[in-house]
Design a protein around this motif. Structure first.
Motif, PDB file in Angstrom:
ATOM      1  N   VAL A  25       0.843  -1.209   0.000  1.00  0.00           N
ATOM      2  CA  VAL A  25       0.000   0.000   0.000  1.00  0.00           C
ATOM      3  C   VAL A  25       0.867   1.242   0.000  1.00  0.00           C
ATOM      4  O   VAL A  25       0.642   2.186  -0.757  1.00  0.00           O
ATOM      5  N   ARG A  26       1.895   1.257   0.844  1.00  0.00           N
ATOM      6  CA  ARG A  26       2.800   2.404   0.912  1.00  0.00           C
ATOM      7  C   ARG A  26       3.480   2.636  -0.432  1.00  0.00           C
ATOM      8  O   ARG A  26       3.558   3.774  -0.907  1.00  0.00           O
ATOM      9  N   GLU A  27       3.955   1.565  -1.069  1.00  0.00           N
ATOM     10  CA  GLU A  27       4.623   1.700  -2.356  1.00  0.00           C
ATOM     11  C   GLU A  27       3.652   2.184  -3.434  1.00  0.00           C
ATOM     12  O   GLU A  27       4.023   2.988  -4.300  1.00  0.00           O
ATOM     13  N   TYR A  28       2.411   1.714  -3.374  1.00  0.00           N
ATOM     14  CA  TYR A  28       1.419   2.127  -4.359  1.00  0.00           C
ATOM     15  C   TYR A  28       1.084   3.606  -4.186  1.00  0.00           C
ATOM     16  O   TYR A  28       0.974   4.355  -5.170  1.00  0.00           O
ATOM     17  N   VAL A  29       0.925   4.035  -2.950  1.00  0.00           N
ATOM     18  CA  VAL A  29       0.623   5.439  -2.672  1.00  0.00           C
ATOM     19  C   VAL A  29       1.719   6.342  -3.223  1.00  0.00           C
ATOM     20  O   VAL A  29       1.460   7.351  -3.878  1.00  0.00           O
ATOM     21  N   THR A  30       2.970   5.951  -2.967  1.00  0.00           N
ATOM     22  CA  THR A  30       4.108   6.753  -3.434  1.00  0.00           C
ATOM     23  C   THR A  30       4.248   6.703  -4.951  1.00  0.00           C
ATOM     24  O   THR A  30       4.403   7.732  -5.613  1.00  0.00           O
ATOM     25  N   GLY A  31       4.167   5.489  -5.507  1.00  0.00           N
ATOM     26  CA  GLY A  31       4.377   5.309  -6.937  1.00  0.00           C
ATOM     27  C   GLY A  31       3.299   5.937  -7.805  1.00  0.00           C
ATOM     28  O   GLY A  31       3.591   6.448  -8.895  1.00  0.00           O
ATOM     29  N   GLN A  32       2.069   5.925  -7.327  1.00  0.00           N
ATOM     30  CA  GLN A  32       0.952   6.447  -8.123  1.00  0.00           C
ATOM     31  C   GLN A  32       0.554   7.862  -7.734  1.00  0.00           C
ATOM     32  O   GLN A  32      -0.339   8.441  -8.349  1.00  0.00           O
TER      33      GLN A  32
END
Length: 281
Positions: A101-108
């Motif tokens: 979730v953290r990576e998705y928030v940052t990446g998107q």
């Protein structure tokens, strides 16, 4: 607010969060991102692209592939319930939920995460237990937790609980964005307890400086006495029939924040109203 993420385990609570997110998306013209993460603990390896590695055991590999197939089908069925006017992106993954979730928030570049909660036990299904705290602590954008589904979600009344101390510039800027989008009235709240007491004069001076510094408008201030900060926040929100309770949290040691103890966590777990959590960094 252009991108809203809803982590889902296809439960009733997650679906409630999606329904709220849809109403917000319509209000501000945002796109929706649906993310399902299966925290499978078997002996299966994954490539950098997320494919099951060839050296995984045949039984584990078959199980994971079947699991992915089932969940991708459930995801498509869920997307079919969303109005065509809303742009929807989706992803089904296997891995550590709060990390992905953290990576998705940052990446998107996600602007808001909306999550369903079933109360004191935290988020249901794949989001249960300590992942509740980890998601809110480790994502930089605001997180809206939804326990009960209102017939019509709105943010006309926002209770923002704080001690009016420290650098809250980033938080207040985000708060003002929500206030502008929804035309909300702010209830600035300080909870006085026997263990954390400030005089009326001290509180009033803090509030005046806080409001001036951050350029707040359309607000009113209240000092509320109760046994604990958590109870005071929830009781006050009930009295004014607030649409949302807003609090801020640090990302260093769980729900360490401007208020004492694990107040943000307690409010998320016990408040019947939606709780909007801002990250102080």
């Amino acid at each position: 607010m252009k991108k809203i993420l809803i982590p889902t385990d296809f439960s009733e609570q997650a679906n409630n969060a999606l329904k709220v997110a849809i109403q917000i998306a319509k209000k501000c013209g945002a796109e929706i991102h649906l993310l399902h993460i299966e925290e499978y603990v078997g002996n299966v390896g994954f490539s950098a692209l997320g494919d099951v590695e060839a050296d995984s055991s045949a039984m584990d590999k078959l199980f994971v592939l079947k699991l992915l197939e089932v969940n991708k089908k459930r995801m498509l069925e869920l997307i079919a319930t969303i109005d065509d006017e809303i742009t929807v992106f989706h992803m089904v993954e296997i891995g550590q939920m709060f990390r992905l979730v953290r990576e998705y928030v940052t990446g998107q570049g996600i602007d808001l995460v909306v999550m369903g909660t079933n109360g004191a036990s935290g988020f249901s299904g794949a989001l249960i237990g300590s992942n509740t705290e980890k998601v809110v602590r480790q994502v930089g954008c605001p997180v809206l937790s939804v326990r009960n589904l209102p017939e019509v979600f709105d943010m006309k009344k926002i209770v923002f609980a704080t001690n009016f101390d420290g650098d809250q510039t980033a938080v207040t800027e985000q708060l003002k964005q929500f206030q502008t989008i929804f035309g909300a009235h702010l209830y600035l709240l300080y909870v006085n307890t026997i263990f954390s007491f400030s005089s009326s004069r001290t509180i009033r001076e803090r509030v005046e400086q806080f409001v001036t510094k951050h350029g707040l408008t359309n607000y009113e201030f209240h000092s509320y006495n109760d046994e604990t900060e958590e109870r005071g926040i929830i009781h006050f929100a009930d009295e004014v029939d607030a649409d949302v309770i807003a609090v801020a949290t640090h990302g260093r040691t769980g729900f360490s924040h401007l208020l004492l103890g694990s107040i943000a966590e307690d409010i998320v777990n016990h408040a019947l109203r939606p709780v909007l959590t801002f990250h102080l960094g």
